[in-house]
Design a protein around this motif. Structure first.
Motif, mmCIF file in Angstrom:
data_model
loop_
_atom_site.group_PDB
_atom_site.id
_atom_site.type_symbol
_atom_site.label_atom_id
_atom_site.label_comp_id
_atom_site.label_asym_id
_atom_site.label_seq_id
_atom_site.Cartn_x
_atom_site.Cartn_y
_atom_site.Cartn_z
ATOM 1 N N ASN A 11 0.813 -1.231 0.000
ATOM 2 C CA ASN A 11 0.000 0.000 0.000
ATOM 3 C C ASN A 11 0.839 1.271 0.000
ATOM 4 O O ASN A 11 0.314 2.357 -0.197
ATOM 5 N N VAL A 12 2.148 1.133 0.207
ATOM 6 C CA VAL A 12 3.035 2.299 0.090
ATOM 7 C C VAL A 12 4.216 1.960 -0.829
ATOM 8 O O VAL A 12 5.339 2.391 -0.619
ATOM 9 N N HIS A 14 4.106 2.494 -4.317
ATOM 10 C CA HIS A 14 3.721 3.061 -5.608
ATOM 11 C C HIS A 14 4.658 4.166 -6.062
ATOM 12 O O HIS A 14 4.390 4.832 -7.057
ATOM 13 N N CYS A 15 5.733 4.370 -5.339
ATOM 14 C CA CYS A 15 6.636 5.482 -5.659
ATOM 15 C C CYS A 15 7.187 5.335 -7.072
ATOM 16 O O CYS A 15 7.642 4.263 -7.471
ATOM 17 N N TYR A 16 7.157 6.447 -7.831
ATOM 18 C CA TYR A 16 7.650 6.450 -9.211
ATOM 19 C C TYR A 16 9.133 6.071 -9.260
ATOM 20 O O TYR A 16 9.598 5.508 -10.239
ATOM 21 N N GLY A 17 9.860 6.366 -8.217
ATOM 22 C CA GLY A 17 11.293 6.046 -8.220
ATOM 23 C C GLY A 17 11.594 4.618 -7.819
ATOM 24 O O GLY A 17 12.478 3.978 -8.399
ATOM 25 N N ASN A 22 4.490 0.411 -9.224
ATOM 26 C CA ASN A 22 4.361 1.483 -10.225
ATOM 27 C C ASN A 22 4.925 1.004 -11.564
ATOM 28 O O ASN A 22 6.143 0.978 -11.773
ATOM 29 N N CYS A 65 15.533 8.248 -3.767
ATOM 30 C CA CYS A 65 14.971 6.929 -3.418
ATOM 31 C C CYS A 65 16.027 5.990 -2.826
ATOM 32 O O CYS A 65 15.705 5.155 -1.976
ATOM 33 N N ARG A 90 9.214 2.508 6.823
ATOM 34 C CA ARG A 90 9.162 3.137 5.505
ATOM 35 C C ARG A 90 9.483 4.605 5.706
ATOM 36 O O ARG A 90 8.864 5.279 6.540
ATOM 37 N N VAL A 92 10.267 8.606 4.140
ATOM 38 C CA VAL A 92 10.037 9.564 3.064
ATOM 39 C C VAL A 92 11.101 10.665 3.171
ATOM 40 O O VAL A 92 11.807 10.753 4.177
ATOM 41 N N THR A 93 11.184 11.495 2.136
ATOM 42 C CA THR A 93 12.254 12.489 2.081
ATOM 43 C C THR A 93 11.800 13.813 2.681
ATOM 44 O O THR A 93 10.788 14.368 2.263
ATOM 45 N N ALA A 94 12.555 14.295 3.643
ATOM 46 C CA ALA A 94 12.290 15.621 4.210
ATOM 47 C C ALA A 94 13.026 16.681 3.400
ATOM 48 O O ALA A 94 12.480 17.731 3.082
ATOM 49 N N MET A 147 7.916 7.604 7.832
ATOM 50 C CA MET A 147 6.642 7.981 7.235
ATOM 51 C C MET A 147 5.553 8.103 8.301
ATOM 52 O O MET A 147 5.431 7.226 9.158
ATOM 53 N N PHE A 151 -0.113 7.892 6.233
ATOM 54 C CA PHE A 151 0.146 7.723 4.813
ATOM 55 C C PHE A 151 -0.240 6.313 4.364
ATOM 56 O O PHE A 151 -0.054 5.343 5.089
ATOM 57 N N GLY A 152 -0.749 6.259 3.141
ATOM 58 C CA GLY A 152 -1.025 4.952 2.537
ATOM 59 C C GLY A 152 -2.337 4.352 2.985
ATOM 60 O O GLY A 152 -2.669 3.238 2.583
ATOM 61 N N TYR B 46 0.658 8.564 -12.542
ATOM 62 C CA TYR B 46 1.721 7.650 -12.090
ATOM 63 C C TYR B 46 2.905 8.386 -11.464
ATOM 64 O O TYR B 46 3.834 7.742 -10.978
ATOM 65 N N HIS B 47 2.874 9.713 -11.448
ATOM 66 C CA HIS B 47 3.938 10.475 -10.768
ATOM 67 C C HIS B 47 3.657 10.524 -9.273
ATOM 68 O O HIS B 47 3.546 11.589 -8.667
ATOM 69 N N THR B 48 3.551 9.370 -8.692
ATOM 70 C CA THR B 48 3.136 9.285 -7.301
ATOM 71 C C THR B 48 4.306 8.929 -6.385
ATOM 72 O O THR B 48 5.273 8.283 -6.798
ATOM 73 N N ALA B 49 4.192 9.392 -5.157
ATOM 74 C CA ALA B 49 5.140 8.990 -4.106
ATOM 75 C C ALA B 49 4.386 7.931 -3.307
ATOM 76 O O ALA B 49 4.263 6.802 -3.732
ATOM 77 N N ILE B 50 3.859 8.329 -2.180
ATOM 78 C CA ILE B 50 2.859 7.552 -1.459
ATOM 79 C C ILE B 50 1.527 7.864 -2.150
ATOM 80 O O ILE B 50 1.339 8.996 -2.619
ATOM 81 N N PRO B 51 0.602 6.921 -2.272
ATOM 82 C CA PRO B 51 -0.653 7.207 -2.979
ATOM 83 C C PRO B 51 -1.295 8.521 -2.528
ATOM 84 O O PRO B 51 -1.415 8.785 -1.330
ATOM 85 N N PHE B 53 -0.078 11.536 -3.321
ATOM 86 C CA PHE B 53 0.895 12.618 -3.268
ATOM 87 C C PHE B 53 1.896 12.530 -4.432
ATOM 88 O O PHE B 53 2.184 11.440 -4.930
ATOM 89 N N TYR B 55 5.318 12.564 -6.497
ATOM 90 C CA TYR B 55 6.674 12.034 -6.374
ATOM 91 C C TYR B 55 7.705 13.149 -6.164
ATOM 92 O O TYR B 55 7.797 14.086 -6.962
ATOM 93 N N PHE B 100 11.031 19.421 1.322
ATOM 94 C CA PHE B 100 9.638 19.041 1.163
ATOM 95 C C PHE B 100 8.904 19.478 2.431
ATOM 96 O O PHE B 100 9.019 18.833 3.475
#
Lengths: 153, 153
Positions: A11-12, A14-17, A22, A65, A90, A92-94, A147, A151-152, B46-51, B53, B55, B100
């Motif tokens: 569920n988390v 899906h990141c494009y990177g 994805n 990533c 999990r 995420v980027t700050a 995270m 989220f998710g 598809y430019h997603t990070a976590i669903p 949001f 990327y 971010f």
């Protein structure tokens, strides 16, 4: 071999990177190698900046990533746990900073190598570099944050 | 309306982020609006990070290419010249930093607004932010450098 990203819950993821879920993304995979983490990635021909060189936005994305994966691995390690063991971590980027030391040639596999600079509460600071044919072309730093639980969902 | 990127010579207009000659890329277009520069861009699903949001690597890329365009516009302005007048100016990224501030919602148009922080020799430092529905979600800084003459040949 098990990549750090293989531990991300679906569920988390899906990141494009780096998300396995994805279909359009880069789906990078990062491995722990001793004290370092390593991602290998071959850009597409259209990932170009100026002809012959790799697009800087892609290089920043790879460091980003790679950094969140390195952060998760570091926290598992600090807690003496197997990667992917519950509760799953999990990050995420700050914030992200990237210096382009020299143009990165387009046309082969790149290696991104990272290491933990600092573990600080829910944050992990990661240093990472991109190498092309063994030459460091990009150097970056990622401040990764665990995270939020919301989220998710 | 003429975008700053419309002034880039074709031989250096292949950038994945902002090149008119890159069929696969984002092809962002940046406009001078008073003292600021503005880019409007709608991410793909598809430019997603976590669903839900956007990327972060895409957001960093938008700030990057917005920054190099802003740098070129600023230098033309400082020289009292029309954008695109000879000799044509083209900037590349020396370094990039992005914070971010909060998650950027996926599903609508984003606005990137930039301004020049400093003109220093062949370098221009640009500050830029991403806004979603008028809320600033990302803040970044780009150190842009005039492209070496050897590029694109």
């Amino acid at each position: 071999m098990q990549a750090i990203q293989d531990s991300y819950p679906d569920n988390v993821a899906h990141c494009y990177g780096c998300g396995s879920q994805n279909a359009h993304g880069h789906r990078i995979r990062t491995f722990q190698e001793g004290e370092e983490t390593v991602t290998r990635f071959t850009p597409e021909a259209y990932h170009t900046a100026i002809p012959g060189f790799v697009y800087g936005g892609l290089l920043a994305s790879l460091i980003d990533c790679h950094g969140t994966a390195t952060a998760a691995a570091a926290r598992y390690r600090a807690e003496g746990r197997e990667i992917g063991s519950a509760p799953v971590l999990r990050f995420v980027t700050a914030s992200l900073s990237v210096s382009f030391l020299k143009p990165t040639p387009l046309g082969g596999e790149l290696e991104i190598r990272g290491r933990v600079k600092e573990l600080r509460g829910r944050k992990v600071i990661v240093e990472a570099s991109v190498f092309a044919d063994g030459v460091e072309t990009v150097r970056g730093e990622v401040v990764a944050a665990e995270m939020p639980a919301s989220f998710g969902n």
